[in-house]
Scaffold this motif. Structure first.
Motif, PDB file in Angstrom:
ATOM      1  N   ARG A 199      38.947  44.844  44.362  1.00 50.25           N
ATOM      2  CA  ARG A 199      39.449  45.476  43.145  1.00 50.25           C
ATOM      3  C   ARG A 199      40.967  45.339  43.037  1.00 50.25           C
ATOM      4  O   ARG A 199      41.520  45.137  41.950  1.00 50.25           O
ATOM      5  CB  ARG A 199      39.059  46.949  43.128  1.00 50.25           C
ATOM      6  N   TRP A 233      41.665  41.733  42.000  1.00 45.56           N
ATOM      7  CA  TRP A 233      40.737  41.190  40.994  1.00 45.56           C
ATOM      8  C   TRP A 233      41.453  40.361  39.931  1.00 45.56           C
ATOM      9  O   TRP A 233      40.958  39.338  39.483  1.00 45.56           O
ATOM     10  CB  TRP A 233      39.967  42.341  40.348  1.00 45.56           C
ATOM     11  N   GLN A 234      42.624  40.789  39.545  1.00 42.50           N
ATOM     12  CA  GLN A 234      43.378  40.041  38.539  1.00 42.50           C
ATOM     13  C   GLN A 234      43.795  38.673  39.065  1.00 42.50           C
ATOM     14  O   GLN A 234      43.810  37.692  38.323  1.00 42.50           O
ATOM     15  CB  GLN A 234      44.602  40.846  38.094  1.00 42.50           C
ATOM     16  N   CYS A 257      40.366  36.367  39.002  1.00 45.09           N
ATOM     17  CA  CYS A 257      39.779  35.864  37.755  1.00 45.09           C
ATOM     18  C   CYS A 257      40.766  35.792  36.591  1.00 45.09           C
ATOM     19  O   CYS A 257      40.387  35.403  35.486  1.00 45.09           O
ATOM     20  CB  CYS A 257      38.579  36.718  37.350  1.00 45.09           C
ATOM     21  N   SER A 272      44.285  37.596  34.318  1.00 48.11           N
ATOM     22  CA  SER A 272      44.557  38.867  33.642  1.00 48.11           C
ATOM     23  C   SER A 272      43.663  39.083  32.436  1.00 48.11           C
ATOM     24  O   SER A 272      43.246  40.205  32.152  1.00 48.11           O
ATOM     25  CB  SER A 272      46.028  38.915  33.220  1.00 48.11           C
ATOM     26  N   ALA A 317      40.142  39.922  33.686  1.00 45.53           N
ATOM     27  CA  ALA A 317      40.146  41.162  34.467  1.00 45.53           C
ATOM     28  C   ALA A 317      40.071  42.400  33.587  1.00 45.53           C
ATOM     29  O   ALA A 317      39.625  43.451  34.031  1.00 45.53           O
ATOM     30  CB  ALA A 317      41.411  41.221  35.330  1.00 45.53           C
ATOM     31  N   GLY A 353      34.898  43.907  36.030  1.00 49.93           N
ATOM     32  CA  GLY A 353      35.468  44.434  37.254  1.00 49.93           C
ATOM     33  C   GLY A 353      34.410  44.641  38.322  1.00 49.93           C
ATOM     34  O   GLY A 353      33.202  44.588  38.057  1.00 49.93           O
TER      35      GLY A 353
END
Length: 257
Positions: free
Chosen positions: A40, A43-44, A47, A49, A52, A56
């Motif tokens: 988490r 995560w940005q 995948c 911004s 994201a 999530g």
């Protein structure tokens, strides 16, 4: 100061499931929760911004990762590209755990987030209001004087009126023309240049009659007929009939020695 004694998260992930390190007292569920938190957190980076904001990590269960998306269409798109997703996720886990399966399903939180994003975009770009054209009644944006078709016709009519006026008074400037018609400088200049080129070319090629010769001289000098002298008239015609490859100077045009 205390940060210097903390173990980096990448090092923790690398050793979390390694039996050579003394972490056997950490519950397995705790290890999965830490990995889930790590995914988490990054995560940005995994995948991007834009994506994201629409999906999530929901939970990590063994070798399976559950991803919640904003809508079913996005879930289907991500399912079709899950091979690429698996490669990027496993690369971020540094080999500590290999994710073998991804599950995508919709969730209310990301759906609400997506709706809020759309609402913000609509507020940034207010809706266009429409009204009817006063001339033809066609639908057009509010605030315009007329629709694009009528505006183009008006400009064409204005172009013809300007050409008529300049054929009668070739010496007119833009400021003089504003007393007759309301037009912009670009349109006036374009019409006058077209007329100039037309009469200049007729004189140069020898097709001009007396009226064409006079109009060409008036356009060239910018003077009224009563201000023309025979010498200036002859010099102007000679200037227009000259060989284009030979330079001509102002002294030749105005008859100066």
């Amino acid at each position: 100061m205390y940060e210097d004694f903390l173990t980096p998260s990448d090092a923790i992930i690398k050793h979390l499931f390694d039996p050579r390190y003394p972490n056997k007292f950490i519950p397995l569920q705790g290890k999965y929760l830490y990995l889930q938190h790590y995914l988490r957190l990054h995560w940005q980076d995994i995948c991007g911004s834009n994506l994201a904001r629409r999906c999530g990590v929901e939970k990590l269960a063994g070798n399976e990762l559950y991803i919640r998306t904003g809508n079913s269409l996005l879930a289907n798109e991500l399912y079709m590209m899950q091979g690429l997703f698996l490669q990027k996720i496993n690369a971020y886990l540094l080999g500590a755990l290999v994710i073998k399966k991804l599950y995508f399903h919709t969730g209310s939180f990301y759906r609400r987030q997506e709706q809020q994003q759309k609402q913000l975009e609509q507020e940034s770009y207010p809706a266009i209001e429409y009204t009817s054209c006063p001339k033809c009644g066609a639908r057009m944006e509010k605030g315009l004087a007329m629709c694009s078709v009528c505006d183009r016709e008006e400009r064409e009519h204005l172009r013809q009126y300007l050409a008529e006026l300049l054929r009668i008074q070739p010496w007119l400037t833009y400021d003089d023309c504003k007393a007759y018609y309301k037009c912009d400088r670009i349109l006036f200049t374009a019409v006058k240049d077209n007329l100039k080129n037309y009469y200049f070319e007729r004189v140069r090629l020898g097709y001009a009659d007396k009226k064409d010769n006079l109009l060409a001289v008036l356009f060239l000098t910018g003077k009224q007929p009563e201000a023309l002298t025979p010498a200036l008239y002859d010099n102007a015609l000679a200037y227009l009939r000259r060989d284009q490859s030979v330079l001509a100077f102002g002294s030749r045009l105005h008859g100066k020695k």
